[in-house]
Design a protein around this motif. Sequence first.
Motif, PDB file in Angstrom:
ATOM      1  N   ALA A 295     -38.127  -2.895  67.946  1.00  0.00           N
ATOM      2  CA  ALA A 295     -37.816  -3.921  69.017  1.00  0.00           C
ATOM      3  C   ALA A 295     -38.972  -4.408  70.092  1.00  0.00           C
ATOM      4  O   ALA A 295     -39.313  -5.397  70.172  1.00  0.00           O
ATOM      5  CB  ALA A 295     -36.712  -3.498  70.114  1.00  0.00           C
TER       6      ALA A 295
ATOM      7  N   LEU B 257     -35.207   0.422  58.622  1.00  0.00           N
ATOM      8  CA  LEU B 257     -34.095   0.228  59.553  1.00  0.00           C
ATOM      9  C   LEU B 257     -34.119  -1.112  59.908  1.00  0.00           C
ATOM     10  O   LEU B 257     -34.951  -1.703  60.501  1.00  0.00           O
ATOM     11  CB  LEU B 257     -34.209   1.234  60.671  1.00  0.00           C
ATOM     12  CG  LEU B 257     -33.808   2.722  60.152  1.00  0.00           C
ATOM     13  CD1 LEU B 257     -33.888   3.547  61.420  1.00  0.00           C
ATOM     14  CD2 LEU B 257     -32.550   3.041  59.775  1.00  0.00           C
TER      15      LEU B 257
ATOM     16  N   PRO C  90     -33.559  -3.153  63.035  1.00  0.00           N
ATOM     17  CA  PRO C  90     -33.350  -2.946  64.569  1.00  0.00           C
ATOM     18  C   PRO C  90     -32.471  -2.833  65.308  1.00  0.00           C
ATOM     19  O   PRO C  90     -32.028  -2.187  66.251  1.00  0.00           O
ATOM     20  CB  PRO C  90     -34.592  -3.725  64.992  1.00  0.00           C
ATOM     21  CG  PRO C  90     -35.016  -4.582  63.760  1.00  0.00           C
ATOM     22  CD  PRO C  90     -34.609  -4.133  62.686  1.00  0.00           C
ATOM     23  N   ILE C  91     -31.304  -3.930  64.973  1.00  0.00           N
ATOM     24  CA  ILE C  91     -30.210  -4.110  65.614  1.00  0.00           C
ATOM     25  C   ILE C  91     -29.407  -2.972  65.508  1.00  0.00           C
ATOM     26  O   ILE C  91     -28.711  -2.594  66.435  1.00  0.00           O
ATOM     27  CB  ILE C  91     -29.594  -5.443  65.186  1.00  0.00           C
ATOM     28  CG1 ILE C  91     -30.570  -6.616  65.360  1.00  0.00           C
ATOM     29  CG2 ILE C  91     -28.255  -5.726  65.975  1.00  0.00           C
ATOM     30  CD1 ILE C  91     -30.037  -7.975  64.840  1.00  0.00           C
TER      31      ILE C  91
ATOM     32  N   LEU D 262     -30.528   0.057  67.205  1.00  0.00           N
ATOM     33  CA  LEU D 262     -30.703   0.268  68.463  1.00  0.00           C
ATOM     34  C   LEU D 262     -28.963   0.578  69.030  1.00  0.00           C
ATOM     35  O   LEU D 262     -28.814   0.938  69.959  1.00  0.00           O
ATOM     36  CB  LEU D 262     -30.954  -1.243  69.206  1.00  0.00           C
ATOM     37  CG  LEU D 262     -32.416  -1.433  69.459  1.00  0.00           C
ATOM     38  CD1 LEU D 262     -32.629  -2.708  69.784  1.00  0.00           C
ATOM     39  CD2 LEU D 262     -33.058  -0.571  70.421  1.00  0.00           C
ATOM     40  N   ARG D 263     -28.156   0.305  68.192  1.00  0.00           N
ATOM     41  CA  ARG D 263     -26.681   0.484  68.475  1.00  0.00           C
ATOM     42  C   ARG D 263     -26.372   1.831  68.254  1.00  0.00           C
ATOM     43  O   ARG D 263     -25.271   2.424  68.320  1.00  0.00           O
ATOM     44  CB  ARG D 263     -25.919  -0.758  67.666  1.00  0.00           C
ATOM     45  CG  ARG D 263     -24.725  -1.082  68.181  1.00  0.00           C
ATOM     46  CD  ARG D 263     -24.191  -2.056  67.338  1.00  0.00           C
ATOM     47  NE  ARG D 263     -24.660  -3.465  67.353  1.00  0.00           N
ATOM     48  CZ  ARG D 263     -24.495  -4.348  66.302  1.00  0.00           C
ATOM     49  NH1 ARG D 263     -23.877  -3.954  65.415  1.00  0.00           N
ATOM     50  NH2 ARG D 263     -25.036  -5.385  66.563  1.00  0.00           N
TER      51      ARG D 263
END
Lengths: 243, 403
Positions: free
Chosen positions: B316, B394, B396-397, B400-401
């Motif tokens: 991110a 990966l 990113p969304i 991050l979750r």
Amino acid sequence: MNTQNHSKDSHHSLITINGVTRVYGQGSAAMYALRGVDFSIHTGEFVAVMGPSGSGKSTCMNILGCLDTPTDGEYLLEGVNVGKLSRDQRALLRRNYLGFVFQGFNLLNRTSALENVELPLIYRGTPIAERRIRAKEALASVGLEGWEAHTPGELSGGQQQRVAIARAIVTHPRVLLADEPTGNLDTARSREIMELLTSFNRERNITIIMVTHEAEMAAYAGRRIHFIDGVIDNGQDTERKNA
Amino acid sequence: MIWETFLLAEREIRRNVLRSSLTILGIVIGVAAVITMVTLGGGATAQVAADISSLGSNMLQVRPGQGFHGPGGTRSAAPRFKVDDAEAIDRNVSGLAAVAPMSSGTAQAIYGNENWSTSVTGSTDAFLQVRNWSLAEGRGFTGGEIRAGKNVCILGATVRTELFGGQDPVNASIRLQKLSFQVIGVLDSKGQSSFGHDQDDFVLIPLRTFQRRIAGNTDVSSIYVSAKDGVSTEKVKADIETLMRERRRISVGDDDDFNVRDMKEIMVALTSSTRVLTALLAAVAAVSLLVGGIGIMNIMLVSVTERTREIGTRLAIGALEREVLQQFLVEAVVLSCFGGIIGIILGLGAAAVGADMLRVPFLFNLKIVVIAFLFSAAVGVVFGYFPARKAARLDPIEALRHE
């Protein structure tokens, strides 16, 4: 479609969203997270994005943050069509223009506050001496002078979020995207964070887009965008009265 | 940036010391095993070479029968040599330092109450010269003793110890096959040969005495020949072969019914077989390096899963795929190189102790150290790549979750 008007718009808008849809899955399993959204955001605005869960606000934030791309429609950031960019090109956009603040802070564990704030500068290739100075300044600007050597484990939630904000603004981003920045904090701490964001918005002219579901926090923003069922609910789209 | 990545990897490793040490354990053991095996094997090879040259490096051995059947193995069908053959070699082949015909058998050696089963070798004085052997005490055979076939003997160091202990054996009488022999000398000790055979466990008597009193025939089981310094053993070998073919009337086209062995060839054969053995052991040890690599991959995969949120944050913030890949790859390589270094130190230590225990020389082999290190680095790259790629790719969304 009046694309001409929109592209003219983009000259004075920082962000322009034109008929953006986002669909997950295909065929009968297709799930519409966004069903055609239009709005624009100008430099220096402080926008609160609101809406119930599943309303599409998170999807919209991901697109605004260049983490996701629209299925249809276009997202212009400073006139650049983000949807046409590769994964790495979007990463470079994030690196150079965007700052992120998350609900869960997302600081690196067992890593000092200073090193956490330095992180985005490392990816920018800033020399170590300059990095140190800028990271210290950023920590000072969020009121954490003297806490540089502390690791996230040694800091309170409010302090951790301040470190995260310092990390987001250390690169002087054009846009700061905050996803429920006060979601894990008590009211007093939340207010402090909101004051901090407001001051960066006013003093440094950093555009802030913040997702929140708390009306009190949304009240700090100059404009609120309400999402419902993948579209913007214009009935509740209000300008700040005392702007 | 690469330096930054290196520092980051180093910090990441220090952050979890216990896990990092367990991760590299496989590499440590693998590298240590390879280094130990190769170093000890190199020492053993050198030891074999040294043993054979102590037999006399310009020595050739002529035996009846085809091919080399190892110590004591001759083909009975081939006619035996006689003393004449040795004399003929001595006369007709140039460049020789000494020629020693010999025969041997086993016998009980008895002195007082002591009784020792040993081998008896009948030969001439030249035997000592050819075999590079010197006397510790007493004297060698006289020409008269050899010609007359007197009952005199020279003891190997083991026989001397077994029969006499601390006493002086010279001029004492021992019994071999019920016959009395006068001890005239004792040989220096040569110790164990690389075949694991005690070279000092024998009694030397005049050849004629052996033939008459012990064997009861006039055979010579083999002839030792030593070339003068600077004389090519290949030429001596060829000359002896020509001479023996004539004497044994072997027609052109027929195979030799005798063989001439150059000790150098034996040395080459033996050292190459120790080398093969060393290579085999090292290969087995290298398998544990492979297992070590899988260990690294396993832990790196766990680490990627554990650090999913961190990776999401980095992405991110604007990390490129390449940068995340590099970060995890460098971490794996630093880990495996570190394991390699520890393995090299342990391996050399174990080799030093092992060399001392096995009584082979400790020979530091820089090449294998460098190879082992590079190999461990390569293990890091190969087995670190898959987890690193997984991290780099990966979303990113999602990351991050991740909880």
